[in-house]
Write a protein that holds these residues in place. Structure first.
Motif, short mmCIF file in Angstrom:
data_model
loop_
_atom_site.label_atom_id
_atom_site.label_comp_id
_atom_site.label_asym_id
_atom_site.label_seq_id
_atom_site.Cartn_x
_atom_site.Cartn_y
_atom_site.Cartn_z
N ALA A 17 0.84 -1.20 0.00
CA ALA A 17 0.00 0.00 0.00
C ALA A 17 0.87 1.25 0.00
CB ALA A 17 -0.87 -0.01 1.26
N ILE A 18 0.32 2.34 -0.54
CA ILE A 18 1.00 3.63 -0.40
C ILE A 18 0.03 4.64 0.22
CG2 ILE A 18 2.66 3.37 -2.30
CD1 ILE A 18 0.78 5.26 -3.96
N VAL A 19 0.63 5.66 0.82
CA VAL A 19 -0.18 6.77 1.37
C VAL A 19 0.15 8.02 0.58
CG1 VAL A 19 -0.64 8.20 3.41
CG2 VAL A 19 -0.20 5.75 3.70
N LEU A 20 -0.89 8.63 0.00
CA LEU A 20 -0.74 9.91 -0.69
C LEU A 20 -1.28 10.99 0.25
CD1 LEU A 20 -2.09 9.03 -4.27
CD2 LEU A 20 0.25 8.87 -3.41
N ALA A 21 -0.51 12.05 0.48
CA ALA A 21 -0.96 13.08 1.42
C ALA A 21 -0.92 14.46 0.79
CB ALA A 21 -0.09 13.05 2.68
N HIS A 22 -2.00 15.20 0.92
CA HIS A 22 -2.01 16.57 0.42
C HIS A 22 -1.25 17.48 1.39
CE1 HIS A 22 -3.60 20.54 -0.79
NE2 HIS A 22 -3.61 19.97 -1.99
N SER A 23 -0.67 18.55 0.85
CA SER A 23 0.14 19.46 1.69
C SER A 23 -0.67 20.26 2.71
CB SER A 23 0.92 20.46 0.85
OG SER A 23 1.20 20.02 -0.41
N TYR A 24 -1.96 20.08 2.77
CA TYR A 24 -2.76 20.72 3.83
C TYR A 24 -3.03 19.77 5.00
CZ TYR A 24 -4.30 24.32 0.39
OH TYR A 24 -4.39 25.32 -0.53
N ALA A 46 -1.07 8.56 -8.29
CA ALA A 46 -2.13 7.54 -8.31
C ALA A 46 -2.14 6.81 -9.65
CB ALA A 46 -3.49 8.19 -8.05
N GLU A 47 -1.84 7.56 -10.71
CA GLU A 47 -1.82 6.96 -12.06
C GLU A 47 -0.64 6.00 -12.21
OE1 GLU A 47 -0.69 9.54 -15.26
OE2 GLU A 47 -2.09 8.63 -16.66
N LYS A 48 0.51 6.38 -11.63
CA LYS A 48 1.76 5.63 -11.85
C LYS A 48 1.96 4.42 -10.95
CE LYS A 48 4.80 9.16 -11.63
NZ LYS A 48 5.92 10.05 -11.72
N THR A 49 1.35 4.43 -9.77
CA THR A 49 1.75 3.47 -8.75
C THR A 49 1.43 2.00 -9.10
OG1 THR A 49 1.57 2.90 -6.41
CG2 THR A 49 -0.43 3.69 -7.45
N ASN A 50 2.28 1.12 -8.59
CA ASN A 50 2.02 -0.33 -8.72
C ASN A 50 1.43 -0.90 -7.44
OD1 ASN A 50 3.06 -0.61 -11.33
ND2 ASN A 50 5.15 -0.53 -10.51
N ALA A 51 1.13 -0.03 -6.50
CA ALA A 51 0.59 -0.49 -5.22
C ALA A 51 -0.80 -1.10 -5.43
CB ALA A 51 0.49 0.67 -4.25
N ASP A 52 -1.19 -1.99 -4.50
CA ASP A 52 -2.55 -2.56 -4.58
C ASP A 52 -3.55 -1.68 -3.85
OD1 ASP A 52 -1.83 -4.92 -5.96
OD2 ASP A 52 -0.85 -5.62 -4.12
N ILE A 53 -3.05 -0.95 -2.86
CA ILE A 53 -3.95 -0.11 -2.05
C ILE A 53 -3.39 1.32 -2.01
CG2 ILE A 53 -4.93 0.28 0.25
CD1 ILE A 53 -4.76 -2.69 0.79
N ILE A 54 -4.28 2.30 -2.23
CA ILE A 54 -3.90 3.70 -2.07
C ILE A 54 -4.69 4.24 -0.88
CG2 ILE A 54 -3.97 6.02 -3.06
CD1 ILE A 54 -3.91 4.70 -5.87
N VAL A 55 -3.99 4.70 0.15
CA VAL A 55 -4.69 5.39 1.24
C VAL A 55 -4.54 6.87 0.96
CG1 VAL A 55 -4.84 5.72 3.73
CG2 VAL A 55 -4.05 3.53 2.82
N PHE A 56 -5.66 7.56 0.81
CA PHE A 56 -5.59 8.97 0.46
C PHE A 56 -5.80 9.84 1.68
CE2 PHE A 56 -5.25 11.02 -3.76
CZ PHE A 56 -4.92 12.27 -3.27
#
Ligand code: 13P
Ligand code: SF4
Length: 302
Positions: A17-24, A46-56
């Motif tokens: 999994a990856i975590v994507l975090a906004h700068s706010y 989000a478009e590029k990742t090979n992760a199975d799970i995206i935690v936003f």
């Protein structure tokens, strides 16, 4: 907290999994985030990742955008109450009625909107590429939803394009007044004024730089100046203070806070990932139509 951070890191590895975090976001979330940035940067991840799970770690429309782009991934939003006041200002019906009055006029949709609204638009944009996106249409008239301030700012820059705006805004940025900027200029005459284009265009006009959250951070990175007034949400100010301790930052107003962005906690990130809850789902027809709008944006060279 250390324990929680370690637990999230372990879970990320176990579950790919990856975590994507906004700068706010609350700044402690950076400890476990794989990517931190503005909405365009995070969409590209989000478009590029090979992760199975995206935690936003962000607000609803951002997680929904990740799902639109990467439908085979599980996208989790740790706090489902994290909405966007601007995105809530236009629903599908209002969108359809708005464009009915202007047939044959291309519709540009700010990414801060729902999938249902995006599905009715021709091309998406973010605060960092809005100018290039409108230019890429090679037309002298566009509709712009939902942010009237960003739309009017784009119109001012391009001069020969009429931008017809929907009446939406971000209350956090819309509240900044010309007088706030003038006062800060008087108090800090040597400071650079860095402004997000969700502010009123008359406010943006007073900036030394106008751009997205990542644009503002990059400006500081490249600058040799020592003092900056930050005219956007406090998360950007917090990160700049952390990363550039030798420079001085002034937040334009104490209440530059997006409450939705601050809802997400490390505890909730752990909970969402551990139990794989709060998954974003989408009707496939809406997804495909909103995907066209985003995909067209991602294909514009900038
Ligand atoms: P960015 O495109 O700069 O990330 O802005 C998103 C946002 O919601 C600003 O209020
Ligand atoms: Fe929406 Fe404004 Fe919050 Fe950005 S700062 S997420 S536009 S409410």
């Amino acid at each position: 907290m250390k324990n929680l951070i370690e637990k999230i890191k372990t879970l990320k590895e176990e579950k790919n999994a990856i975590v994507l975090a906004h700068s706010y976001q609350n700044i402690e979330i950076d400890e476990i985030a794989d990517f931190v940035g503005d909405s365009l940067y995070l969409s590209k991840q989000a478009e590029k990742t090979n992760a199975d799970i995206i935690v936003f770690a962000g607000v609803y429309f951002m997680a929904q955008t990740a799902k639109i782009i990467s439908p085979s991934k599980k996208v989790l939003l740790p706090n489902l109450h994290a909405g966007c006041l601007m995105a809530d200002m236009i629903n599908h019906e209002q969108m359809v009625n708005f464009k009915k009055n202007y047939p044959d006029t291309p519709v540009v949709c700010y990414i801060n909107s729902t999938a249902e609204v995006k599905a009715e638009c021709d091309i998406c944009c973010t605060s960092s590429n809005a100018l290039d996106i409108v230019k890429s249409l090679n037309t002298n008239r566009v509709l712009f939803v939902p942010d009237a301030n960003l739309g009017r700012w784009v119109e001012k820059q391009l001069k020969d394009v009429e931008v017809i705006t929907y009446d939406g805004n971000c209350p956090v940025h819309h509240a900044v007044k010309v007088e706030d900027i003038e006062l800060a200029r008087k108090k800090y005459p040597n400071a650079k004024m860095l402004i997000h284009p969700e502010c009123k265009p008359e406010v943006s006009a007073l900036g030394d730089y106008v751009g997205s959250t990542s644009g503002i951070i990059d400006y500081v990175k490249k600058s040799h100046d020592k003092q900056f007034v930050i005219v956007t949400e406090k998360g950007v100010f917090d990160r700049l203070k952390r990363d550039y301790p030798d420079r001085e930052f002034i937040l334009i107003k104490d209440d530059m806070l997006c409450e939705s962005m601050k809802l997400t906690t490390l505890e909730e990130i752990w909970h969402a990932l551990e139990y794989e809850v709060n998954e974003i789902t989408l009707d496939e027809d809406i997804r495909l139509r909103s995907y066209n709008c985003i995909d067209r944006m991602l294909k514009v060279p900038v």
